[in-house]
Design a protein around this motif. Structure first.
Motif, PDB file in Angstrom:
ATOM      1  N   VAL A  21       0.846  -1.194   0.000  1.00  0.00           N
ATOM      2  CA  VAL A  21       0.000   0.000   0.000  1.00  0.00           C
ATOM      3  C   VAL A  21       0.880   1.242   0.000  1.00  0.00           C
ATOM      4  CG1 VAL A  21      -1.888  -1.146   1.225  1.00  0.00           C
ATOM      5  CG2 VAL A  21      -0.142   0.029   2.528  1.00  0.00           C
ATOM      6  N   LYS A  22       0.260   2.376  -0.239  1.00  0.00           N
ATOM      7  CA  LYS A  22       0.988   3.638  -0.191  1.00  0.00           C
ATOM      8  C   LYS A  22       1.438   3.910   1.245  1.00  0.00           C
ATOM      9  CE  LYS A  22      -0.955   5.665  -4.261  1.00  0.00           C
ATOM     10  NZ  LYS A  22      -1.325   6.887  -4.931  1.00  0.00           N
ATOM     11  N   ASP A  23       2.561   4.591   1.374  1.00  0.00           N
ATOM     12  CA  ASP A  23       3.169   4.810   2.683  1.00  0.00           C
ATOM     13  C   ASP A  23       2.225   5.514   3.653  1.00  0.00           C
ATOM     14  OD1 ASP A  23       5.453   3.613   1.790  1.00  0.00           O
ATOM     15  OD2 ASP A  23       6.537   5.481   1.400  1.00  0.00           O
ATOM     16  N   GLY A  24       1.542   6.555   3.226  1.00  0.00           N
ATOM     17  CA  GLY A  24       0.667   7.315   4.114  1.00  0.00           C
ATOM     18  C   GLY A  24      -0.506   6.495   4.611  1.00  0.00           C
ATOM     19  N   TYR A  25      -1.095   5.682   3.740  1.00  0.00           N
ATOM     20  CA  TYR A  25      -2.233   4.843   4.127  1.00  0.00           C
ATOM     21  C   TYR A  25      -1.806   3.821   5.173  1.00  0.00           C
ATOM     22  CZ  TYR A  25      -6.241   1.673   3.523  1.00  0.00           C
ATOM     23  OH  TYR A  25      -7.344   0.880   3.724  1.00  0.00           O
ATOM     24  N   GLY A  26      -0.649   3.223   4.967  1.00  0.00           N
ATOM     25  CA  GLY A  26      -0.174   2.239   5.926  1.00  0.00           C
ATOM     26  C   GLY A  26       0.256   2.866   7.240  1.00  0.00           C
ATOM     27  N   ARG A  27       1.031   3.951   7.165  1.00  0.00           N
ATOM     28  CA  ARG A  27       1.594   4.578   8.362  1.00  0.00           C
ATOM     29  C   ARG A  27       0.546   5.311   9.183  1.00  0.00           C
ATOM     30  NH1 ARG A  27       5.504   6.923   5.846  1.00  0.00           N
ATOM     31  NH2 ARG A  27       4.282   8.759   5.354  1.00  0.00           N
ATOM     32  N   ASN A  28      -0.449   5.935   8.526  1.00  0.00           N
ATOM     33  CA  ASN A  28      -1.419   6.771   9.229  1.00  0.00           C
ATOM     34  C   ASN A  28      -2.737   6.092   9.545  1.00  0.00           C
ATOM     35  OD1 ASN A  28       0.368   8.960   9.139  1.00  0.00           O
ATOM     36  ND2 ASN A  28      -0.353   9.537   7.101  1.00  0.00           N
ATOM     37  N   TYR A  29      -3.061   5.001   8.849  1.00  0.00           N
ATOM     38  CA  TYR A  29      -4.368   4.367   9.073  1.00  0.00           C
ATOM     39  C   TYR A  29      -4.244   2.908   9.511  1.00  0.00           C
ATOM     40  CZ  TYR A  29      -9.086   2.686   8.271  1.00  0.00           C
ATOM     41  OH  TYR A  29     -10.323   2.111   8.438  1.00  0.00           O
ATOM     42  N   LEU A  30      -3.590   2.090   8.701  1.00  0.00           N
ATOM     43  CA  LEU A  30      -3.599   0.648   8.967  1.00  0.00           C
ATOM     44  C   LEU A  30      -2.811   0.260  10.220  1.00  0.00           C
ATOM     45  CD1 LEU A  30      -3.167  -0.690   5.324  1.00  0.00           C
ATOM     46  CD2 LEU A  30      -5.247  -0.649   6.686  1.00  0.00           C
ATOM     47  N   VAL A  31      -1.586   0.738  10.356  1.00  0.00           N
ATOM     48  CA  VAL A  31      -0.744   0.342  11.489  1.00  0.00           C
ATOM     49  C   VAL A  31      -1.261   0.904  12.812  1.00  0.00           C
ATOM     50  CG1 VAL A  31       1.581   0.461  12.457  1.00  0.00           C
ATOM     51  CG2 VAL A  31       1.274  -0.075  10.036  1.00  0.00           C
ATOM     52  N   PRO A  32      -1.604   2.213  12.914  1.00  0.00           N
ATOM     53  CA  PRO A  32      -2.069   2.723  14.218  1.00  0.00           C
ATOM     54  C   PRO A  32      -3.354   2.067  14.715  1.00  0.00           C
ATOM     55  CG  PRO A  32      -1.527   4.554  12.772  1.00  0.00           C
ATOM     56  CD  PRO A  32      -1.458   3.305  11.946  1.00  0.00           C
ATOM     57  N   ARG A  33      -4.229   1.663  13.819  1.00  0.00           N
ATOM     58  CA  ARG A  33      -5.494   1.053  14.216  1.00  0.00           C
ATOM     59  C   ARG A  33      -5.373  -0.453  14.441  1.00  0.00           C
ATOM     60  NH1 ARG A  33      -6.841   5.507  11.496  1.00  0.00           N
ATOM     61  NH2 ARG A  33      -8.654   6.690  12.156  1.00  0.00           N
ATOM     62  N   GLY A  34      -4.201  -1.011  14.226  1.00  0.00           N
ATOM     63  CA  GLY A  34      -3.983  -2.430  14.468  1.00  0.00           C
ATOM     64  C   GLY A  34      -4.472  -3.329  13.351  1.00  0.00           C
ATOM     65  N   PHE A  35      -4.734  -2.764  12.177  1.00  0.00           N
ATOM     66  CA  PHE A  35      -5.183  -3.572  11.048  1.00  0.00           C
ATOM     67  C   PHE A  35      -4.019  -4.253  10.342  1.00  0.00           C
ATOM     68  CE2 PHE A  35      -8.899  -0.439  10.624  1.00  0.00           C
ATOM     69  CZ  PHE A  35      -9.684  -1.191  11.450  1.00  0.00           C
ATOM     70  N   ALA A  36      -2.781  -3.773  10.578  1.00  0.00           N
ATOM     71  CA  ALA A  36      -1.625  -4.329   9.887  1.00  0.00           C
ATOM     72  C   ALA A  36      -0.377  -4.134  10.731  1.00  0.00           C
ATOM     73  CB  ALA A  36      -1.452  -3.651   8.531  1.00  0.00           C
ATOM     74  N   ILE A  37       0.640  -4.957  10.413  1.00  0.00           N
ATOM     75  CA  ILE A  37       1.959  -4.797  11.014  1.00  0.00           C
ATOM     76  C   ILE A  37       2.967  -4.692   9.873  1.00  0.00           C
ATOM     77  CG2 ILE A  37       1.439  -5.983  13.174  1.00  0.00           C
ATOM     78  CD1 ILE A  37       2.707  -8.505  12.011  1.00  0.00           C
ATOM     79  N   ASN A  38       4.122  -4.113  10.161  1.00  0.00           N
ATOM     80  CA  ASN A  38       5.158  -3.988   9.138  1.00  0.00           C
ATOM     81  C   ASN A  38       5.661  -5.366   8.743  1.00  0.00           C
ATOM     82  OD1 ASN A  38       5.195  -1.164   8.917  1.00  0.00           O
ATOM     83  ND2 ASN A  38       6.448  -1.011  10.754  1.00  0.00           N
ATOM     84  N   TRP A  39       5.978  -5.516   7.462  1.00  0.00           N
ATOM     85  CA  TRP A  39       6.442  -6.782   6.952  1.00  0.00           C
ATOM     86  C   TRP A  39       7.925  -6.941   7.238  1.00  0.00           C
ATOM     87  CZ3 TRP A  39      10.234  -8.146   3.504  1.00  0.00           C
ATOM     88  CH2 TRP A  39      10.246  -9.479   3.113  1.00  0.00           C
TER      89      TRP A  39
END
Length: 149
Positions: A21-39
């Motif tokens: 995904v795009k960096d901003g979507y991952g860093r600002n939405y997915l990771v903080p909300r616990g929907f994803a972790i860094n690979w």
């Protein structure tokens, strides 16, 4: 940005998927909300545990989803809540309350994230709730909200 999903995300994937995904979507939405972790290579081993857990509770295809839908539509769901004398609730009926009422009524196990409540339920009476079992199968069940004794 390469991420591993830990929860299902609409239009992106389900838990255990590796997505780019795009960096901003991952860093600002997915990771903080616990929907994803860094690979990472180590995190990739966690994918196996996530996928095993998902397979244990997942609907295994359209036929299985239709069977679960038929079971759900046979169950009479009654949710007891605190209410005023005029019939208004103190709060709203949540998906977790609906899931526990389905379980108490003898219905199949349902994930609370699959429950789709259109407008918040804040009054006593009969309401219809959707439960998304599969992309092509949604069960619409009647839920009766009653006052606690």
């Amino acid at each position: 940005m390469k991420l591993i999903l830990t929860a299902p995300v609409d239009n992106l994937g389900v838990a255990g998927d590796i997505v780019d995904v795009k960096d901003g979507y991952g860093r600002n939405y997915l990771v903080p909300r616990g929907f994803a972790i860094n690979w990472t290579k180590g995190a990739e081993k966690q994918i196996d545990g996530i996928k095993r857990a998902r397979d244990a509770r997942e609907i295994r295809g359209i036929e299985h989803a239709q069977q679960v839908r038929d079971q759900l539509e046979q169950v009479a769901v009654e949710v007891p809540v605190r209410a005023s004398d005029s019939g208004k609730l103190f709060g709203a009926v949540t998906p977790s309350l609906i899931v526990s009422a389905i379980k108490k009524s003898g219905g199949p196990a349902v994930d609370k994230r699959a429950v789709q409540v259109g407008k918040p339920i804040r009054s006593l009476g009969q309401h219809t709730v959707g439960i998304k079992l599969h992309d092509a199968v949604t069960a619409h069940i009647p839920v009766t909200v009653v006052a606690e004794a």
